[in-house]
Design an enzyme around this catalytic site. Structure first.
Site, PDB file in Angstrom:
ATOM      1  N   ARG A   1      10.850  -5.786  -6.396  1.00  0.00           N
ATOM      2  CA  ARG A   1      11.401  -4.502  -6.838  1.00  0.00           C
ATOM      3  C   ARG A   1      11.402  -4.404  -8.355  1.00  0.00           C
ATOM      4  NH1 ARG A   1      10.977  -0.412  -3.668  1.00  0.00           N
ATOM      5  NH2 ARG A   1      12.642   0.671  -4.770  1.00  0.00           N
TER       6      ARG A   1
ATOM      7  N   PRO B   1       0.834  -1.208   0.000  1.00  0.00           N
ATOM      8  CA  PRO B   1       0.000   0.000   0.000  1.00  0.00           C
ATOM      9  C   PRO B   1       0.869   1.259   0.000  1.00  0.00           C
ATOM     10  CG  PRO B   1      -0.121  -1.111   2.131  1.00  0.00           C
ATOM     11  CD  PRO B   1       0.731  -1.960   1.245  1.00  0.00           C
ATOM     12  N   GLU B   2       0.524   2.181  -0.878  1.00  0.00           N
ATOM     13  CA  GLU B   2       1.242   3.455  -0.964  1.00  0.00           C
ATOM     14  C   GLU B   2       0.237   4.580  -0.694  1.00  0.00           C
ATOM     15  OE1 GLU B   2       3.721   3.623  -4.515  1.00  0.00           O
ATOM     16  OE2 GLU B   2       3.965   1.453  -4.494  1.00  0.00           O
TER      17      GLU B   2
ATOM     18  N   LYS C   1       3.764   6.378   4.378  1.00  0.00           N
ATOM     19  CA  LYS C   1       3.160   5.049   4.305  1.00  0.00           C
ATOM     20  C   LYS C   1       2.815   4.506   5.694  1.00  0.00           C
ATOM     21  CE  LYS C   1       6.309   4.051   1.054  1.00  0.00           C
ATOM     22  NZ  LYS C   1       7.148   3.212   0.180  1.00  0.00           N
TER      23      LYS C   1
END
Ligand SMILES: [Zn+2]
Length: 280
Positions: free
Chosen positions: A263, A2-3, A62
């Site tokens: 990533r 979640p951002e 965040k």
């Protein structure tokens, strides 16, 4: 992970559904609290929050920050949740079957439960009387919506590396992670591996404008698609992130993938030229 857009909507839902409620009990499943909770006070989670009222819920970067008012006059306590890659909150009825990897269940007055689910137990919950003691919190940079184009340029100046890495550093600008960095860089037509020092003034302005528009539009889409199901992470609307091989919405070139695991970087090599090729 979640951002900013997801956590902003989770915050809005919890402000409606949880603020003003009292935490009537906490259940830790499979040692969840021992793994996840770091108490920066002398208290254990269960004793600290049971009976406390949720006075406020805010998002910062965040983190989701719960302000708790224990049943003692004038005292307060913070529960700061950093969900990292795999942590999620869920609102549920007590009778509702628990999702796998539910670690903590907060029973709220009024009958609902707030559950913390984390597939890989990566998140961190901090219990603190002072938020400046929470790791990574005090050093957070400004929120993207609170920074002017001039301040943005100044914030970037100390960082000389690849622009994607710079954008995801919370101490530079808060709230942007791997997914939205890909989206912002695609919208700005900048290759993620271009060095910050190689960007022109006009490109930094484009990056600033893209950060504003991508995060605002994403928040609106998440608000519609998530509804009250705050444990879900709707991201189908994204242009490039996790869209490897699909046509670029702007030019039709198949979206490229660089990197691996959590990533990964997605980009359009036509719209976002340049950069060093690595990790192929
Ligand atoms: Zn393209």
């Amino acid at each position: 992970m979640p951002e900013l857009p997801e956590l902003e909507v989770v915050k809005e839902v919890l402000q409606r559904r949880a603020v003003g409620r009292t935490i009537e009990g906490v259940q830790s499943i499979g040692g969840g609290s021992a793994i996840l909770v770091r108490s920066l006070t002398q208290q254990r989670l269960e004793e600290a929050v049971t009976g406390a009222q949720i006075a406020a819920i805010e998002r910062r970067g965040k983190f989701l920050v719960f302000t708790l008012k224990p049943d003692v006059q004038d005292s307060h306590l913070y529960l700061a949740i950093n969900p990292k890659l795999t942590g999620r909150l869920q609102l549920a009825q007590p009778a509702e079957k628990r999702l796998p990897k539910t670690h903590l269940v907060f029973s709220l007055s009024g009958g609902h439960q707030l559950r913390y689910v984390d597939q890989r137990t990566m998140g961190q919950l901090y219990l603190a009387a002072d938020l400046s003691h929470v790791p990574d919190y005090a050093a957070l940079g400004p929120e993207p919506f609170n920074v002017s184009p001039g301040e943005f340029r100044e914030r970037l100046t100390p960082y000389r590396g690849e622009i994607k890495g710079v954008l995801t550093r919370g101490e530079c600008i808060a709230g942007i992670g791997n997914a939205y960095a890909d989206e912002i860089l695609w919208a700005a037509r900048l290759h993620p591996y271009r060095k910050r020092t190689a960007l022109t003034s006009e490109e930094i302005d484009r990056l600033y404008a893209a950060m504003q528009s991508v995060l605002r539009e994403a928040t609106e889409k998440v608000r519609v698609e998530m509804g009250e199901a705050i444990h879900r992470e709707p991201r189908d609307f994204m242009a490039v992130h996790m869209k490897s091989g699909e046509p670029c919405p702007r030019c039709g070139t198949p979206i490229s993938l660089i990197g691996a695991n959590q990533r990964i970087t997605n980009l359009c090599r036509t719209c976002q030229p340049g950069g060093l090729i690595k990790g192929m």
